[in-house]
Each structure stands twice: as structure tokens, then as C-alpha cells.
Design an enzyme around this catalytic site. Structure first.
Site, mmCIF file in Angstrom:
data_model
loop_
_atom_site.group_PDB
_atom_site.id
_atom_site.type_symbol
_atom_site.label_atom_id
_atom_site.label_comp_id
_atom_site.label_asym_id
_atom_site.label_seq_id
_atom_site.Cartn_x
_atom_site.Cartn_y
_atom_site.Cartn_z
ATOM 1 N N GLY A 58 72.357 17.903 35.852
ATOM 2 C CA GLY A 58 71.368 18.660 35.090
ATOM 3 C C GLY A 58 70.644 17.723 34.142
ATOM 4 N N GLN A 63 65.665 15.357 26.952
ATOM 5 C CA GLN A 63 66.461 14.164 27.274
ATOM 6 C C GLN A 63 65.604 13.025 27.778
ATOM 7 O OE1 GLN A 63 69.488 16.494 29.757
ATOM 8 N NE2 GLN A 63 70.710 14.822 28.909
ATOM 9 N N CYS A 101 77.486 14.423 29.405
ATOM 10 C CA CYS A 101 76.037 14.548 29.257
ATOM 11 C C CYS A 101 75.412 13.184 29.492
ATOM 12 C CB CYS A 101 75.720 15.039 27.849
ATOM 13 S SG CYS A 101 73.959 15.202 27.531
ATOM 14 N N LEU A 102 74.319 13.158 30.245
ATOM 15 C CA LEU A 102 73.657 11.880 30.522
ATOM 16 C C LEU A 102 73.162 11.225 29.232
ATOM 17 C CD1 LEU A 102 71.606 12.767 33.735
ATOM 18 C CD2 LEU A 102 73.770 11.506 33.581
ATOM 19 N N HIS A 143 74.462 24.407 29.176
ATOM 20 C CA HIS A 143 74.399 23.051 28.606
ATOM 21 C C HIS A 143 72.931 22.600 28.493
ATOM 22 C CE1 HIS A 143 75.872 18.710 28.375
ATOM 23 N NE2 HIS A 143 74.588 18.563 28.670
ATOM 24 N N GLU A 144 72.172 22.822 29.574
ATOM 25 C CA GLU A 144 70.774 22.374 29.560
ATOM 26 C C GLU A 144 69.952 23.227 28.601
ATOM 27 O OE1 GLU A 144 70.318 19.577 30.788
ATOM 28 O OE2 GLU A 144 72.202 19.563 31.911
ATOM 29 N N HIS A 147 70.109 21.913 25.221
ATOM 30 C CA HIS A 147 69.219 20.770 24.955
ATOM 31 C C HIS A 147 67.856 21.242 24.458
ATOM 32 C CE1 HIS A 147 71.436 17.210 26.087
ATOM 33 N NE2 HIS A 147 71.774 17.710 27.259
HETATM 34 CO CO CO Z 1 73.277 16.915 28.625
#
Ligand code: CO
Length: 489
Positions: A58, A63, A101-102, A143-144, A147
Site C-alpha cells: 500500500g 508518502q 510502513c514504507l 493504514h493508508e 496517512h
Molecule cells: Co505506511
């Protein structure tokens, strides 16, 4: 960057840069997308590409510095974009799962979230859709969505831990036998997931002699890992495939073939082997069997750098294990596979941290552990009882220690040393005592052995007491050795 059109100026080829915590943009609230148009579709494609290249599931606008309300998701069921998403309903029921998380590499948090959510959003054509999500999809969507609100999993986590450094190594695994299967299984449990698993080609196995995959191949396929079973390791296409993976480490465990130099040269950091003995003792293909045959009381595992000379490379680490009097190949093999996996994971952590030592092997104490020869599968009763017993331990349960009773093939599976004076006399191989509750004693070159478990011809392995229940055996009867190939008669 609030206007999507800014992004479209950039080349379509390049993935976007992922902002890393604590970048302040990750803490801003994103604004609604105003127009779903071609530029937005191009942005979605770039975000998807960015996510895939980073092995993510995701990725949200903020991000990548796009402060707009959109994210992309792919949990293995295809790409899905969510534009101006709204969470309409969330279940009372919560689940705690580890997530990463990226934007926060190297950390993972245990995060409680509603197990199900109902979401609506626009797709890339501006069409509204609704999703009732559960499982991982529900988790990723939440989660997204966070963000877009400037919220990170760190804010919600009950616990935050470091991702083990070894799980970030790029590993190619070479292995074949059940020993290798155990090692691979433990690696996967610790999230050291090979990019490629290399094993031997399918071979005829079992009674039907149908080609069957190796234990390692079966395990790899269960875990949906890429598998290669090259017939030639020097094959240029295979070596190129390896190089393209850019591995940090090659791990071999009971692969059954020697890796050529051009394969050993591929990994950036190390090519290591999991070997089932305390090197330099028992270099070769059958270290567990040879240690048992020799009556060793301790053994262990060695993680070593592979070199041109078999099992002679520098040692990274070793772990010891006792050999118990009742251990046979089956039990010791299992113990050493677990110990080998543990040692390997420790060594991989050291490699990941750049701290792996290199200790040359002692020139003293080298012994060789060649593969078993077919004639070694026969029991030689002329040897001292202790040696016969150790030989049987080394061959049990596989391939089995053979002898002939008349024309019948028996495999002797478990024995006890007869106490001094307990039984007397007899030529080697002669049955000198029969006790229905215990088994039968066989004279050896020196001393005698009680056979307590055996596998008679065409039957299962059983206790000698059960065998004696339905089978008459008299002192004076003889057990003998056959010649290699007799078992097929
Ligand atoms: Co993330």
C-alpha cells in the site's frame, strides 16, 4: 505539492521518492482530489510502480509528497486505487497485527485495528465504489487512510520492534534433503525469505518410482517461492538468472552438489554453508552418519564460508550438541537441522550487520565423511558389539542396517549392548539368546547385542518382543551379511 499536474511533469519512467519518517509532510492532512483526469491516472501508475519496486502492499499520496487524498493497494489480488476515500463503518471487533510502513523502514508495530471496514472511494475513472473489507485488505486500507490524516502506525502501536536485520538480506537458498527443508522452514518463520530456492531436479522416489519433488521444492512451492532445479549449475542462463537477483548471500544446506566458482562469486557479501559437524571433523557428504559410526559423543553444526575445497572454508560460527547413546541418524539429523537453522540465522544476522568473523579451520583434526557405500548397509557381525551398534545407529531409520535371516532381508533398527556375562559364546551372527519380553541376542566379534527393534522382510518396523510373539526364533539360528544388491533378490 498540492497540484497533481506538477507530478505529471516528471518522467513516467522513474519511481517516486518515498518520504521517510520523520519528514514533516507525513504529518500533514491531505486535501481532497479535485479532478480525476489523465494526470491523476498517470500519478496512480507511478505510485503503483513505486509501491511494487519497494515490495509494499500500500502507498498513500503523502508518502510520495502528494498531499492529496488518494492511495493505492495491492495485497496480491491486483491493484486497487482509492481516491477521496471515506470509511463509512468500522467493526467493534478489533485485531492486533504486526504492520510495517514504507516510510518507516526497519520498524514494525503491533497495531490494534477494527477487523472489518466499509469504505467508499472513487476509482481512476471517477466512478464511485464501495468495499466491505476484512483481513489484510481492511488493515491496509486503514493504514493508508491514516496517512491521509497525517497519522502513522507508530501513533497506534502497542509495541514497536526493530525488523531483524537478517530479514532484509537478499538471499538465494540451495538445498535438497529434509535437513535443508528444516533449515528453510526456520528461515521463513524468521522472515528470511529467499528470492530463489535452488534444488535438485525431481527424481524417481518410492515404490512407484514416479518422479517426485525434493522436500525443499515442496516446501518452497507451498510458500509460493520461486524455485529452480537446474541440471547444470554452470549453465550460463542459470548463472545469469542468479546475477540478476543481486543476492547478498547464498546459503547452501544439504544441496548435494558442489557449487562452481562462478556461482560462489555471485553474492555481494557471502556464500555460506550449513554443515552438520564440528569442522574440521567430518568434512564431506555424510557427517552425521560418520559421527555416529565412530561412536562420537559430541558433534554440532558449523556455518562456514564456501571455498573451492569441500567444507574447508573459514568458519563463521559453530554450535555443539551431545550425541546421546540412544541417538540414531533420524534423531540426530533432526536435532542438528534445528541447531543448524539456529546457527545460520545467527550467522546471517552477523553478515547483515557486517560483523561476521572468519576463522580459518585448524589444519589438525581433519577427518573425512564420504557418502555411504552400498556395502556399508550390511551389518558386519564380526566386529565388536559396540561398533556394530554404532553402525546400526548411523543407518537407522534410513537407509536401514541390513542382514539376512536365511534368505529373508531384515533391517535391525535398535539394539542394546549385552552386559558382560549376560549371554555367552556363539559365532558372530549367531542368535545366542531369545527372551520374548525383550528381544533376541546376537553374538558379535566381541560381546553381543540385544536386538530390541527390527523390520522383518516386507513388514513394518516393530519391537522385537512383538515380532517374537508371532515368529519362532531359536538360539543357534544365524544372521549373515549379504552382498550389495541382494536386497533386490
Ligand atoms: Co505506511
Amino acid at each position: 505539492m498540492n497540484d497533481v499536474s506538477d507530478i505529471s511533469q516528471v518522467s513516467n519512467e522513474e519511481p517516486l521518492e518515498i518520504l521517510k519518517h520523520p519528514d514533516p509532510r507525513l504529518r500533514e492532512r491531505a486535501k481532497p482530489v479535485r479532478r480525476v483526469n489523465r494526470n491523476l491516472r498517470r500519478l496512480i501508475e507511478r505510485m503503483a510502480k513505486t509501491m511494487y519496486e519497494a515490495d509494499g502492499i500500500g502507498l498513500a499520496g503523502p508518502q510520495v509528497g502528494v498531499m492529496e487524498r488518494l492511495f493505492v493497494v495491492d495485497i496480491g489480488e491486483g491493484l486497487k486505487e482509492f481516491i477521496n476515500p471515506e470509511i463509512l463503518e468500522a467493526s467493534e471487533e478489533q485485531v492486533e497485527l504486526w504492520e510495517g510502513c514504507l516510510s518507516i523502514p526497519g520498524l514494525r508495530g503491533l497495531v490494534p485495528r477494527p477487523s472489518r471496514v466499509r469504505v467508499t472511494a472513487l476509482d481512476r475513472h471517477g466512478r464511485r465504489f464501495w468495499v466491505d473489507a476484512d483481513g489484510w485488505l481492511a488493515r491496509v486500507i486503514q493504514h493508508e487512510y491514516d496517512h491521509l490524516e497525517g497519522v502513522l502506525f507508530l501513533d497506534r502501536a502497542l509495541r514497536v520492534v526493530e525488523v531483524p536485520p537478517e530479514s532484509r538480506l537478499r538471499v538465494v537458498f540451495f538445498g535438497t534433503s529434509p535437513f535443508a527443508g528444516t533449515v528453510l522452514e526456520r528461515m521463513l518463520e524468521r522472515e528470511v525469505t529467499p528470492l530463489l530456492v535452488v534444488t535438485q531436479p525431481d527424481r524417481p522416489r518410492g515404490r512407484g518410482q514416479a518422479p517426485a519433488p525434493t522436500p525443499v521444492k515442496r516446501l518452497a512451492l507451498e510458500h509460493e517461492l520461486d524455485v529452480a532445479a537446474p541440471t547444470r549449475l554452470r549453465d550460463a542462463a542459470f548463472v545469469e538468472r542468479l546475477k540478476a537477483l543481486e543476492p547478498d548471500v547464498i546459503v547452501t544446506a544439504a544441496y548435494g552438489r558442489i557449487l562452481p566458482e562462478d556461482v560462489l562469486a555471485v553474492p555481494k557479501r557471502a556464500a555460506v554453508n550449513v554443515h552438520a559437524s564440528l569442522l574440521p571433523r567430518w568434512r564431506g557428504a555424510a557427517p552425521i552418519q560418520r559421527a555416529l559410526m565412530a561412536g562420537d559423543e559430541r558433534t554440532g553444526v558449523t556455518i562456514l564460508h564456501m571455498s573451492a575445497e569441500l567444507d574447508a572454508g573459514d568458519i563463521i560460527l559453530q554450535k555443539e550438541a551431545p550425541i546421546e547413546p540412544d541417538d540414531d541418524f533420524g534423531s540426530l539429523h533432526e536435532k542438528l537441522a534445528e541447531l543448524g537453522a539456529e546457527a545460520l540465522l545467527e550467522a546471517l544476522r552477523l553478515i547483515a550487520k557486517g560483523e561476521a568473523p572468519r576463522r580459518p579451520q585448524d589444519a589438525e583434526g581433519v577427518t573425512l565423511a564420504p557418502p555411504l557405500r552400498p556395502e556399508e548397509e550390511w551389518i558386519d557381525w564380526t566386529r565388536p558389539a559396540v561398533e556394530v551398534r554404532n553402525h546400526i545407529r548411523a543407518l537407522t531409520p534410513w537407509p536401514g542396517a541390513r542382514c539376512l535371516h536365511g534368505a529373508e532381508l531384515w533391517k535391525i533398527a535398535r539394539t542394546e549392548l549385552a552386559a558382560a556375562g549376560e549371554v555367552r559364546g556363539g559365532e558372530p551372527g549367531e542368535i545366542v539368546a531369545v527372551r520374548p519380553e525383550r528381544g533376541f541376542a546376537v553374538a558379535c566379534g566381541q560381546g553381543a547385542l540385544w536386538v530390541t527393534e527390527l523390520q522383518p522382510a516386507g513388514r513394518r518396523r516393530m519391537r522385537a518382543s512383538d515380532f517374537l510373539n508371532g515368529h519362532r526364533l531359536e538360539p543357534g539360528e544365524r544372521l549373515s551379511s549379504g552382498a550389495p544388491g541382494d536386497e533386490d533378490a
